[in-house]
Design a protein around this motif. Structure first.
Motif, mmCIF file in Angstrom:
data_model
loop_
_atom_site.group_PDB
_atom_site.id
_atom_site.type_symbol
_atom_site.label_atom_id
_atom_site.label_comp_id
_atom_site.label_asym_id
_atom_site.label_seq_id
_atom_site.Cartn_x
_atom_site.Cartn_y
_atom_site.Cartn_z
ATOM 1 N N ALA A 172 8.760 -7.473 -5.862
ATOM 2 C CA ALA A 172 8.813 -7.756 -7.299
ATOM 3 C C ALA A 172 8.486 -6.524 -8.135
ATOM 4 O O ALA A 172 9.004 -6.357 -9.238
ATOM 5 C CB ALA A 172 7.853 -8.893 -7.642
ATOM 6 N N THR A 173 7.640 -5.647 -7.605
ATOM 7 C CA THR A 173 7.224 -4.455 -8.355
ATOM 8 C C THR A 173 7.205 -3.234 -7.443
ATOM 9 O O THR A 173 7.168 -3.344 -6.213
ATOM 10 C CB THR A 173 5.821 -4.641 -8.955
ATOM 11 N N ALA A 174 7.190 -2.053 -8.059
ATOM 12 C CA ALA A 174 7.109 -0.811 -7.298
ATOM 13 C C ALA A 174 5.779 -0.716 -6.548
ATOM 14 O O ALA A 174 5.718 -0.196 -5.428
ATOM 15 C CB ALA A 174 7.277 0.383 -8.232
ATOM 16 N N THR A 175 4.711 -1.213 -7.157
ATOM 17 C CA THR A 175 3.399 -1.195 -6.508
ATOM 18 C C THR A 175 3.393 -2.061 -5.261
ATOM 19 O O THR A 175 2.877 -1.663 -4.203
ATOM 20 C CB THR A 175 2.315 -1.698 -7.479
ATOM 21 N N GLU A 176 3.988 -3.239 -5.380
ATOM 22 C CA GLU A 176 4.065 -4.138 -4.232
ATOM 23 C C GLU A 176 4.886 -3.517 -3.109
ATOM 24 O O GLU A 176 4.526 -3.602 -1.929
ATOM 25 C CB GLU A 176 4.687 -5.476 -4.659
ATOM 26 N N LYS A 177 5.990 -2.870 -3.471
ATOM 27 C CA LYS A 177 6.809 -2.180 -2.470
ATOM 28 C C LYS A 177 5.987 -1.122 -1.741
ATOM 29 O O LYS A 177 6.009 -1.036 -0.507
ATOM 30 C CB LYS A 177 8.023 -1.529 -3.133
ATOM 31 N N SER A 178 5.272 -0.320 -2.496
ATOM 32 C CA SER A 178 4.474 0.752 -1.911
ATOM 33 C C SER A 178 3.419 0.200 -0.960
ATOM 34 O O SER A 178 3.205 0.739 0.141
ATOM 35 C CB SER A 178 3.804 1.565 -3.025
ATOM 36 N N GLU A 179 2.769 -0.887 -1.354
ATOM 37 C CA GLU A 179 1.735 -1.482 -0.516
ATOM 38 C C GLU A 179 2.322 -2.018 0.783
ATOM 39 O O GLU A 179 1.761 -1.809 1.868
ATOM 40 C CB GLU A 179 1.011 -2.590 -1.278
ATOM 41 N N TRP A 180 3.450 -2.723 0.695
ATOM 42 C CA TRP A 180 4.096 -3.248 1.891
ATOM 43 C C TRP A 180 4.482 -2.111 2.841
ATOM 44 O O TRP A 180 4.195 -2.154 4.039
ATOM 45 C CB TRP A 180 5.342 -4.056 1.523
#
Length: 249
Positions: A114-122
């Motif tokens: 959903a977000t760039a932050t979520e992508k980075s964390e995954w």
């Protein structure tokens, strides 16, 4: 941190909840040393359209399934051993943003957060788990990955002959080696790809010729840079039905 959580009651309880959400049709997930790292909903690019899927990241496997009732019930469980996984970021393209490729020898696909932050964390957590697994086992990362299938909507004509138009009668097929959408006449041959199936699978004539002559490396197109250029279908048609990228065609 992971080692400390491995035998904790909280971790055991969390994994038990995931098992119960998949019900009797799901595989048991509780084994010694396994830790649930995190979970969340990602948009998986399936053959016909993007679909919401629930993902669970453990320290040794990645599990995902169809959402029946959020936080309560999932089905169509898929389990991917992390030691065979590599991931590549995908450039943003239209409504498809914050994505990356999950690549394994048996199956590869794109997912979007959903977000760039979520992508980075995954991506950071997946990479950390894979690195730790390979370090403990002494194995090297796998270089053999199944092709990412081009979505049906991105091909109105065969991607090989560039002539055959797809209709309800002239159906789309997918080459298991390159992932292209091809017509029946361009994909009549079968070839044994042991990492994907114990039986010969459908491949296009182009890949068959290369595989038959031993030029396998040139058969697989690069995906991490160019893949997103062909993915422009909107994300507004989600459904919780079965994965359709497992079709026999």
């Amino acid at each position: 941190m992971v080692d400390r959580l491995a035998n904790s009651e909280a971790n055991t309880r969390r994994i038990s909840i995931v098992e119960n959400c998949f019900g009797a049709a799901g595989q048991p997930l509780t084994i010694p040393g396994r830790v649930l790292i995190g979970e969340g909903v990602l948009t998986k690019l399936c053959r016909k359209k993007p679909k919401a899927r629930q993902f669970f990241l453990f320290n040794d496997i990645l599990v995902y399934g169809n959402i029946v009732i959020q936080k309560k019930k999932y089905n169509k469980q898929h389990i991917i051993p992390l030691e065979n996984v590599t991931i590549d970021s995908i450039k943003d393209e239209g409504d498809l943003r914050n994505g990356w490729l999950i690549k394994t020898p048996t199956k590869s696909f794109a997912v979007y957060a959903a977000t760039a932050t979520e992508k980075s964390e995954w991506m950071n957590h997946i990479n950390k788990c894979v690195t730790d697994l390979l370090s403990k086992s002494g194995k090297t990362p796998s270089n053999d990955h199944a092709a990412v299938w081009v979505p049906d909507s991105e091909a109105t004509v065969c991607m090989r002959c560039q002539k055959a138009k797809f209709t309800p009668v002239n159906r789309r097929h997918h080459c298991r080696k390159c992932g292209f959408v091809v017509c029946g006449p361009c994909s009549e041959k079968r070839f044994l790809l042991p990492s994907q199936s114990s039986k010969p699978v459908r491949i296009c004539d182009f890949c068959y010729d290369l595989l038959s002559t031993g030029e396998m490396a040139t058969c697989q197109p690069a995906r991490s840079d160019s893949y997103s250029q062909s993915l422009k279908s909107p994300l507004n048609d989600m459904s919780d039905d079965d994965d359709d990228d497992d079709s026999s065609d």
